[in-house]
Motif scaffolding. Structure first.
Motif, PDB file in Angstrom:
ATOM      1  N   TYR A 203      39.922  47.619  46.241  1.00  0.00           N
ATOM      2  CA  TYR A 203      39.221  46.568  45.507  1.00  0.00           C
ATOM      3  C   TYR A 203      38.837  47.063  44.117  1.00  0.00           C
ATOM      4  N   ILE A 204      38.362  48.289  44.039  1.00  0.00           N
ATOM      5  CA  ILE A 204      37.968  48.855  42.755  1.00  0.00           C
ATOM      6  C   ILE A 204      39.191  49.187  41.906  1.00  0.00           C
ATOM      7  N   SER A 205      40.218  49.758  42.510  1.00  0.00           N
ATOM      8  CA  SER A 205      41.398  50.133  41.722  1.00  0.00           C
ATOM      9  C   SER A 205      42.110  48.917  41.150  1.00  0.00           C
ATOM     10  N   SER A 206      41.989  47.757  41.815  1.00  0.00           N
ATOM     11  CA  SER A 206      42.626  46.556  41.282  1.00  0.00           C
ATOM     12  C   SER A 206      41.987  46.119  39.961  1.00  0.00           C
ATOM     13  N   LEU A 207      40.774  46.593  39.689  1.00  0.00           N
ATOM     14  CA  LEU A 207      40.142  46.300  38.396  1.00  0.00           C
ATOM     15  C   LEU A 207      40.807  47.068  37.250  1.00  0.00           C
ATOM     16  N   GLN A 208      41.685  47.995  37.574  1.00  0.00           N
ATOM     17  CA  GLN A 208      42.467  48.749  36.590  1.00  0.00           C
ATOM     18  C   GLN A 208      41.576  49.417  35.534  1.00  0.00           C
ATOM     19  N   GLY A 209      40.507  50.038  35.995  1.00  0.00           N
ATOM     20  CA  GLY A 209      39.606  50.727  35.073  1.00  0.00           C
ATOM     21  C   GLY A 209      38.499  49.851  34.553  1.00  0.00           C
ATOM     22  N   GLY A 210      38.552  48.556  34.858  1.00  0.00           N
ATOM     23  CA  GLY A 210      37.508  47.637  34.422  1.00  0.00           C
ATOM     24  C   GLY A 210      37.336  47.619  32.915  1.00  0.00           C
ATOM     25  N   ILE A 211      36.273  46.989  32.482  1.00  0.00           N
ATOM     26  CA  ILE A 211      36.007  46.984  31.041  1.00  0.00           C
ATOM     27  C   ILE A 211      35.223  48.219  30.622  1.00  0.00           C
ATOM     28  N   VAL A 212      34.638  48.930  31.589  1.00  0.00           N
ATOM     29  CA  VAL A 212      33.927  50.157  31.260  1.00  0.00           C
ATOM     30  C   VAL A 212      34.875  51.172  30.613  1.00  0.00           C
ATOM     31  N   SER A 213      36.137  51.147  30.983  1.00  0.00           N
ATOM     32  CA  SER A 213      37.106  52.095  30.421  1.00  0.00           C
ATOM     33  C   SER A 213      37.371  51.830  28.941  1.00  0.00           C
ATOM     34  N   ARG A 214      36.984  50.661  28.444  1.00  0.00           N
ATOM     35  CA  ARG A 214      37.184  50.328  27.024  1.00  0.00           C
ATOM     36  C   ARG A 214      35.924  50.545  26.192  1.00  0.00           C
ATOM     37  N   SER A 215      34.898  51.137  26.793  1.00  0.00           N
ATOM     38  CA  SER A 215      33.606  51.264  26.114  1.00  0.00           C
ATOM     39  C   SER A 215      33.589  52.350  25.048  1.00  0.00           C
ATOM     40  N   GLY A 216      34.473  53.319  25.155  1.00  0.00           N
ATOM     41  CA  GLY A 216      34.450  54.447  24.232  1.00  0.00           C
ATOM     42  C   GLY A 216      33.489  55.544  24.659  1.00  0.00           C
ATOM     43  N   ILE A 217      32.760  55.343  25.733  1.00  0.00           N
ATOM     44  CA  ILE A 217      31.830  56.346  26.251  1.00  0.00           C
ATOM     45  C   ILE A 217      32.504  57.082  27.403  1.00  0.00           C
ATOM     46  N   GLN A 218      32.492  58.406  27.327  1.00  0.00           N
ATOM     47  CA  GLN A 218      33.074  59.239  28.382  1.00  0.00           C
ATOM     48  C   GLN A 218      32.023  59.462  29.460  1.00  0.00           C
TER      49      GLN A 218
ATOM     50  N   ALA B 103      38.063  38.481  34.442  1.00  0.00           N
ATOM     51  CA  ALA B 103      38.897  38.860  35.586  1.00  0.00           C
ATOM     52  C   ALA B 103      39.040  37.648  36.490  1.00  0.00           C
ATOM     53  N   CYS B 104      40.145  37.624  37.234  1.00  0.00           N
ATOM     54  CA  CYS B 104      40.387  36.546  38.195  1.00  0.00           C
ATOM     55  C   CYS B 104      40.504  37.136  39.590  1.00  0.00           C
ATOM     56  N   ARG B 105      40.011  36.386  40.568  1.00  0.00           N
ATOM     57  CA  ARG B 105      39.999  36.833  41.969  1.00  0.00           C
ATOM     58  C   ARG B 105      41.316  36.451  42.632  1.00  0.00           C
ATOM     59  N   ASN B 106      41.934  37.424  43.272  1.00  0.00           N
ATOM     60  CA  ASN B 106      43.171  37.215  43.992  1.00  0.00           C
ATOM     61  C   ASN B 106      42.900  36.748  45.422  1.00  0.00           C
ATOM     62  N   ALA B 107      43.915  36.228  46.065  1.00  0.00           N
ATOM     63  CA  ALA B 107      43.768  35.726  47.432  1.00  0.00           C
ATOM     64  C   ALA B 107      43.290  36.806  48.401  1.00  0.00           C
ATOM     65  N   ASP B 108      43.604  38.085  48.127  1.00  0.00           N
ATOM     66  CA  ASP B 108      43.197  39.171  49.023  1.00  0.00           C
ATOM     67  C   ASP B 108      41.779  39.667  48.737  1.00  0.00           C
TER      68      ASP B 108
ATOM     69  N   GLN C 140      43.045  30.130  40.878  1.00  0.00           N
ATOM     70  CA  GLN C 140      42.214  31.332  40.992  1.00  0.00           C
ATOM     71  C   GLN C 140      40.831  31.103  40.409  1.00  0.00           C
ATOM     72  N   ASN C 141      39.833  31.710  41.034  1.00  0.00           N
ATOM     73  CA  ASN C 141      38.487  31.761  40.478  1.00  0.00           C
ATOM     74  C   ASN C 141      38.433  32.921  39.503  1.00  0.00           C
ATOM     75  N   CYS C 142      37.904  32.665  38.311  1.00  0.00           N
ATOM     76  CA  CYS C 142      37.809  33.690  37.275  1.00  0.00           C
ATOM     77  C   CYS C 142      36.385  33.737  36.745  1.00  0.00           C
ATOM     78  N   ARG C 143      36.048  34.868  36.128  1.00  0.00           N
ATOM     79  CA  ARG C 143      34.725  35.025  35.517  1.00  0.00           C
ATOM     80  C   ARG C 143      34.845  35.877  34.271  1.00  0.00           C
ATOM     81  N   GLN C 144      34.121  35.493  33.237  1.00  0.00           N
ATOM     82  CA  GLN C 144      33.936  36.356  32.082  1.00  0.00           C
ATOM     83  C   GLN C 144      32.734  37.229  32.396  1.00  0.00           C
ATOM     84  N   TYR C 145      32.733  38.442  31.863  1.00  0.00           N
ATOM     85  CA  TYR C 145      31.601  39.324  32.126  1.00  0.00           C
ATOM     86  C   TYR C 145      31.446  40.334  31.008  1.00  0.00           C
ATOM     87  N   SER C 146      30.249  40.913  30.938  1.00  0.00           N
ATOM     88  CA  SER C 146      29.963  41.952  29.947  1.00  0.00           C
ATOM     89  C   SER C 146      29.381  43.161  30.658  1.00  0.00           C
ATOM     90  N   HIS C 147      29.566  44.314  30.036  1.00  0.00           N
ATOM     91  CA  HIS C 147      29.061  45.567  30.597  1.00  0.00           C
ATOM     92  C   HIS C 147      28.422  46.350  29.457  1.00  0.00           C
TER      93      HIS C 147
END
Length: 146
Positions: free
Chosen positions: A50-65, A134-139, A112-119
């Motif tokens: 479930y987490i890996s399907s987020l493909q790093g999420g938006i946190v990976s684009r934050s520029g913070i290590q 992100a959009c929610r998949n059937a699984d 699909q159900n989708c949501r905008q979000y901020s982090h």
């Protein structure tokens, strides 16, 4: 031409459909609250997928290590915000860094159900805020929109 009664009945049916669709995207949180082991703690391959399907999420684009532990907490918070949090309600996480994820109300894209979000991530006095959708998949997994 349709009568006022027929138009009112059609509007009522449409309202019920919209409420039904929007309520179907929220599921109960069966993994426990903040005190639980979380999605990564149990070692379940299903939880990790479930987490890996987020493909790093938006946190990976934050520029913070982030440390691996903080990164995992941040991704779990993104998943929880998308999956279970009411629109506008913050899901927080903390470790050596801290963050807050806020998902907006769900909307439909196709079937699909989708949501905008901020982090918002804070680490050593440095703050970064990233946005995505992100959009929610059937699984039950969530896939980010690019």
């Amino acid at each position: 031409m349709r009568s006022a009664r027929a138009r009112a009945a059609g509007s009522a049916v449409l309202s019920l459909v919209v409420v039904s669709v929007l309520s179907s995207c929220a599921t109960s949180n069966t993994r426990g609250g903040a005190g639980g082991t979380g999605l990564f703690g149990g070692g379940s391959s299903a939880s990790v997928s479930y987490i890996s399907s987020l493909q790093g999420g938006i946190v990976s684009r934050s520029g913070i290590q982030l440390s691996r532990g903080d990164y995992n907490k941040a991704l779990e918070a993104e998943y929880r915000a998308l999956e279970t949090a009411p629109g506008g309600q913050a899901v927080t996480w903390s470790g050596s860094a801290k963050g807050e994820v806020v998902a907006n109300a769900p909307y439909q894209v196709g079937n699909q159900n989708c949501r905008q979000y901020s982090h918002t991530i804070t680490d050593n006095g440095r703050e970064a805020k990233v946005r995505g959708a992100a959009c929610r998949n059937a699984d039950g997994t969530w896939t980010p929109l690019t």
